[in-house]
Motif scaffolding. Structure first.
Motif, mmCIF file in Angstrom:
data_model
loop_
_atom_site.group_PDB
_atom_site.id
_atom_site.type_symbol
_atom_site.label_atom_id
_atom_site.label_comp_id
_atom_site.label_asym_id
_atom_site.label_seq_id
_atom_site.Cartn_x
_atom_site.Cartn_y
_atom_site.Cartn_z
ATOM 1 N N GLY A 106 0.830 -1.192 0.000
ATOM 2 C CA GLY A 106 0.000 0.000 0.000
ATOM 3 C C GLY A 106 0.865 1.243 0.000
ATOM 4 N N ARG A 107 0.209 2.387 0.094
ATOM 5 C CA ARG A 107 0.911 3.681 0.149
ATOM 6 C C ARG A 107 0.605 4.295 1.495
ATOM 7 N NH1 ARG A 107 4.726 6.437 -2.515
ATOM 8 N NH2 ARG A 107 3.815 6.026 -4.567
ATOM 9 N N HIS A 108 1.663 4.577 2.262
ATOM 10 C CA HIS A 108 1.463 5.221 3.563
ATOM 11 C C HIS A 108 0.975 6.664 3.388
ATOM 12 C CE1 HIS A 108 3.048 2.214 6.221
ATOM 13 N NE2 HIS A 108 4.298 2.312 5.833
ATOM 14 N N GLY A 109 0.194 7.140 4.368
ATOM 15 C CA GLY A 109 -0.005 8.584 4.467
ATOM 16 C C GLY A 109 1.256 9.184 5.079
ATOM 17 N N VAL A 110 1.506 8.790 6.346
ATOM 18 C CA VAL A 110 2.757 9.221 6.998
ATOM 19 C C VAL A 110 3.943 8.693 6.168
ATOM 20 C CG1 VAL A 110 4.221 8.906 9.028
ATOM 21 C CG2 VAL A 110 1.741 9.211 9.310
ATOM 22 N N SER A 111 4.850 9.549 5.829
ATOM 23 C CA SER A 111 6.080 9.242 5.065
ATOM 24 C C SER A 111 5.863 9.161 3.565
ATOM 25 C CB SER A 111 6.732 7.913 5.520
ATOM 26 O OG SER A 111 6.055 6.791 4.910
ATOM 27 N N ASN A 112 4.619 8.946 3.123
ATOM 28 C CA ASN A 112 4.306 8.808 1.691
ATOM 29 C C ASN A 112 4.961 7.583 1.072
ATOM 30 O OD1 ASN A 112 2.981 9.758 -0.694
ATOM 31 N ND2 ASN A 112 5.018 10.287 -1.510
ATOM 32 N N TRP B 107 -0.525 14.540 11.654
ATOM 33 C CA TRP B 107 -1.738 13.844 11.216
ATOM 34 C C TRP B 107 -2.723 13.733 12.356
ATOM 35 C CZ3 TRP B 107 -2.443 11.880 6.196
ATOM 36 C CH2 TRP B 107 -1.321 11.961 5.363
ATOM 37 N N ASP B 108 -4.017 13.877 12.025
ATOM 38 C CA ASP B 108 -5.093 13.642 12.979
ATOM 39 C C ASP B 108 -5.308 12.140 13.079
ATOM 40 O OD1 ASP B 108 -8.537 14.873 13.260
ATOM 41 O OD2 ASP B 108 -7.532 13.159 14.193
ATOM 42 N N VAL B 109 -5.365 11.627 14.296
ATOM 43 C CA VAL B 109 -5.519 10.175 14.477
ATOM 44 C C VAL B 109 -6.816 9.677 13.839
ATOM 45 C CG1 VAL B 109 -6.779 10.207 16.674
ATOM 46 C CG2 VAL B 109 -5.188 8.325 16.172
ATOM 47 N N HIS B 110 -7.785 10.602 13.612
ATOM 48 C CA HIS B 110 -9.056 10.190 12.993
ATOM 49 C C HIS B 110 -9.041 10.338 11.479
ATOM 50 C CE1 HIS B 110 -10.938 9.530 16.825
ATOM 51 N NE2 HIS B 110 -10.443 10.681 17.238
ATOM 52 N N ASP B 111 -7.877 10.649 10.928
ATOM 53 C CA ASP B 111 -7.760 10.707 9.478
ATOM 54 C C ASP B 111 -7.409 9.310 8.990
ATOM 55 O OD1 ASP B 111 -5.931 12.829 7.141
ATOM 56 O OD2 ASP B 111 -6.979 10.928 6.852
ATOM 57 N N ASN B 112 -8.345 8.649 8.325
ATOM 58 C CA ASN B 112 -8.085 7.251 7.988
ATOM 59 C C ASN B 112 -7.178 7.113 6.777
ATOM 60 O OD1 ASN B 112 -10.209 7.951 6.151
ATOM 61 N ND2 ASN B 112 -10.370 5.769 5.721
ATOM 62 N N GLN B 113 -6.595 8.250 6.315
ATOM 63 C CA GLN B 113 -5.558 8.119 5.281
ATOM 64 C C GLN B 113 -4.173 8.246 5.874
ATOM 65 O OE1 GLN B 113 -8.029 10.914 2.382
ATOM 66 N NE2 GLN B 113 -6.292 10.035 1.310
ATOM 67 N N ARG B 114 -4.093 8.391 7.216
ATOM 68 C CA ARG B 114 -2.781 8.652 7.818
ATOM 69 C C ARG B 114 -1.860 7.447 7.649
ATOM 70 N NH1 ARG B 114 -6.015 6.381 10.888
ATOM 71 N NH2 ARG B 114 -5.352 4.943 12.542
ATOM 72 N N ARG B 115 -2.387 6.255 7.865
ATOM 73 C CA ARG B 115 -1.503 5.078 7.819
ATOM 74 C C ARG B 115 -1.575 4.365 6.475
ATOM 75 N NH1 ARG B 115 1.467 3.932 12.115
ATOM 76 N NH2 ARG B 115 0.896 4.570 14.229
ATOM 77 N N ASP B 116 -2.661 4.602 5.752
ATOM 78 C CA ASP B 116 -2.750 4.082 4.388
ATOM 79 C C ASP B 116 -3.450 5.132 3.537
ATOM 80 O OD1 ASP B 116 -2.677 1.260 2.651
ATOM 81 O OD2 ASP B 116 -4.231 2.682 2.059
ATOM 82 N N TRP B 117 -2.714 5.701 2.621
ATOM 83 C CA TRP B 117 -3.203 6.849 1.826
ATOM 84 C C TRP B 117 -4.441 6.508 1.017
ATOM 85 C CZ3 TRP B 117 -3.050 11.708 2.170
ATOM 86 C CH2 TRP B 117 -3.170 12.572 1.074
#
Ligand SMILES: O=C1C=CC(S(=O)(=O)O)=CC1(O)O
Ligand SMILES: [Fe+2]
Length: 351
Positions: free
Chosen positions: A240-246, A279-289
């Motif tokens: 997948g593609r991370h949000g954090v780190s991209n 990142w907001d912990v409630h942003d569900n793209q943070r760990r997977d974009w």
């Protein structure tokens, strides 16, 4: 804190993992991942990736119980090893000076039980071996280029961040909530997103060791190779593609359950004003974009770490909110576009 200056850490440099079946581990790390065997002993393997010219970036050592025995950082000179000894003796943690060869291929080093409870080593001198950067005749389709980072689980992320800031590390990204709880922090010395990630949870535990490839295709080949080996069950999360780190990512579990990330395409952080991404912990793209959920085992499971005597460390419980508890409604199961009410399950994902 101490008035003694910290050692000049260059980067994360090697990890030592205890494995219960060295032959099975050899299949995973050498035959599957394609890491290069620098040296082999009856009870140990010294491995490196294709662009690495130091003796190893991973030691696998046969033992009774799977664990992380050491996380090692390279410092800029032999004098910095002396500075590491002075710094940590002033901090009052357990410090041991070991001679060259205490770990095959590594020079004189300082080993500590760091303030977070992790077994950490600082070294400079190491045996140089052939750098295989352009030995394309040896690279497989899933060629791994280098070690990229450590990820550790620790109960108090802000306290761990302060410790690493004292060691000269800088924050690149973090995950937090409106109340100020910090769930995870990424910190670097080398000019990439991180050398160490601090993940909130019961610790000290080693969450994963990450290796970098140059191309996403190399990560996809590793998935196909696992399929061909009828071992897709070693794929825990991704690709997948991370949000954090991209970064484009894949998480594997080795035969002992140690988590290994294969990672590519993060970004440069070398300028002094590199912006911090929060990142907001409630942003569900943070760990997977792409909004795909984080599998529960990724939050829950991590490797035991040993003290300098080889004894497993007892865990300290995290007392603040746990990410898996506060995001299950957003981890791929709902949308978090600002202003939109959370929806039900993300298409295709059900608890
Ligand atoms: O290396 C990483 C970069 C990003 C992430 S996350 O899942 O996107 O937070 C996890 C990770 O720490 O393994
Ligand atoms: Fe990672």
């Amino acid at each position: 804190m101490t008035s003694v200056p910290p050692p000049d850490v260059i980067r994360c440099a090697y990890a030592e993992l205890v494995v219960t079946d060295l032959a099975a581990a050899r299949w995973f790390y050498v035959d599957l991942l394609g890491l290069v065997v620098t040296a082999e002993e009856p009870d140990a393997l010294y491995l490196r990736a294709f662009e690495e010219y130091l003796h190893h970036s991973l030691v696998l050592r046969q033992g009774e119980t799977a664990a992380c025995a050491r996380l090692a950082y390279r410092v800029r000179s032999a004098a910095e090893v002396d500075r590491a000894e002075a710094y940590y003796r002033a901090l009052g943690v357990r410090v041991e000076r070991v001679p060259a060869g205490a770990t095959r291929g590594i020079g004189e080093a300082v080993r500590i039980e760091d303030p977070l409870g992790f077994p950490v080593e600082f070294f400079f001198d190491a045996e140089h071996v052939e750098r295989l950067t352009q030995r394309y005749d040896l690279h497989g389709a899933g060629a791994i280029s280098r070690l990229d980072h450590f990820n550790v689980v620790t109960p108090d992320v802000p306290a761990a961040q302060r410790y690493y800031e004292g060691l000269g590390f800088t924050v690149s990204e973090d995950i937090e909530d409106a109340a100020g709880t910090v769930y995870a922090t990424w910190m670097y010395r080398k000019p990439t997103v991180h050398d160490i990630a601090l993940t909130g949870g019961d610790g000290p535990r080693m969450h994963h060791i990450a290796f970098a490839t140059h191309e996403r295709s190399q990560i996809l080949h590793l998935c196909d190779h696992l399929g061909a080996a009828r071992r897709p069950d070693m794929i825990e999360r991704g690709p997948g593609r991370h949000g954090v780190s991209n970064a484009f990512y894949l998480y594997l579990r080795d035969p002992d359950g140690h988590r290994i990330e294969i990672y590519t395409h993060d970004y440069y952080t070398g300028d002094p004003d590199n912006p911090v991404v929060r990142w907001d912990v409630h942003d569900n793209q943070r760990r997977d974009w792409w909004g795909n959920p984080v599998v529960p085992s990724w939050y829950a499971e991590a490797s035991t770490v040993l003290d300098l005597d080889g004894t497993p460390r007892a865990l300290q419980e995290r007392t603040e909110a746990r990410e898996a508890d506060v995001t299950i409604g957003a981890d791929g199961f709902s949308y978090t576009r600002a202003g939109e009410a959370p929806r039900e399950f993300k298409l295709g994902n059900q608890v």
